[in-house]
Design a protein around this motif. Sequence first.
Motif, mmCIF file in Angstrom:
data_model
loop_
_atom_site.group_PDB
_atom_site.id
_atom_site.type_symbol
_atom_site.label_atom_id
_atom_site.label_comp_id
_atom_site.label_asym_id
_atom_site.label_seq_id
_atom_site.Cartn_x
_atom_site.Cartn_y
_atom_site.Cartn_z
ATOM 1 N N TYR A 281 35.946 -23.808 19.645
ATOM 2 C CA TYR A 281 34.883 -23.000 20.246
ATOM 3 C C TYR A 281 33.585 -23.140 19.447
ATOM 4 O O TYR A 281 32.513 -23.343 20.003
ATOM 5 C CB TYR A 281 35.308 -21.532 20.309
ATOM 6 N N HIS B 141 34.419 -24.954 25.520
ATOM 7 C CA HIS B 141 35.103 -23.785 26.068
ATOM 8 C C HIS B 141 36.586 -23.840 25.736
ATOM 9 O O HIS B 141 37.211 -24.891 25.773
ATOM 10 C CB HIS B 141 34.950 -23.749 27.595
ATOM 11 N N ARG C 100 30.090 -26.322 25.977
ATOM 12 C CA ARG C 100 29.559 -24.984 26.138
ATOM 13 C C ARG C 100 28.043 -25.035 25.942
ATOM 14 O O ARG C 100 27.548 -25.790 25.126
ATOM 15 C CB ARG C 100 30.188 -24.106 25.070
ATOM 16 N N ASP D 253 26.944 -17.703 23.942
ATOM 17 C CA ASP D 253 28.380 -17.436 23.920
ATOM 18 C C ASP D 253 28.921 -17.281 25.334
ATOM 19 O O ASP D 253 28.219 -16.874 26.245
ATOM 20 C CB ASP D 253 28.651 -16.149 23.134
ATOM 21 N N CYS E 95 35.544 -16.909 26.805
ATOM 22 C CA CYS E 95 36.056 -17.446 25.539
ATOM 23 C C CYS E 95 36.207 -16.342 24.497
ATOM 24 O O CYS E 95 37.235 -16.257 23.826
ATOM 25 C CB CYS E 95 35.109 -18.516 24.992
#
Length: 118
Positions: free
Chosen positions: A86, A91, A101, A105, A109
């Motif tokens: 992450y 992801h 990603r 944020d 996740c």
Amino acid sequence: MNKKELFERFTYLEKQFGELYQQFGELKTNLVQIIEENHHLSVENHHLRKRLDSETIKEEKQNPDNSLQSKSQVVGEGYDNLARIYEEGFHICNTYFGSPRAEEDCLFCIDFLNKNQK
Ligand SMILES: [Zn+2]
């Protein structure tokens, strides 16, 4: 539109078709490569999982008392790996797993990480 213009348009479209056809060919080659790579990774993943299972069983037979401890260690490592993936910008949620990603944020996740935290 006179005959010359019409002919020029046809020639132009013909060229466009040719280029499109070539691009389709390239895309198809890429797709085949991706499918093959995906297949290899699936096979490798399958073997690694089998190996991990047999290693875990072996370890539990050798140290029956530590089996609970080693299991929670494995869970902890799995969590660390996911957290690292992450952090690296991918992801780990079910919805977008493995896709890159964006900077911000991802709520899915974060939720997933919180649920799996020890
Ligand atoms: Zn996500």
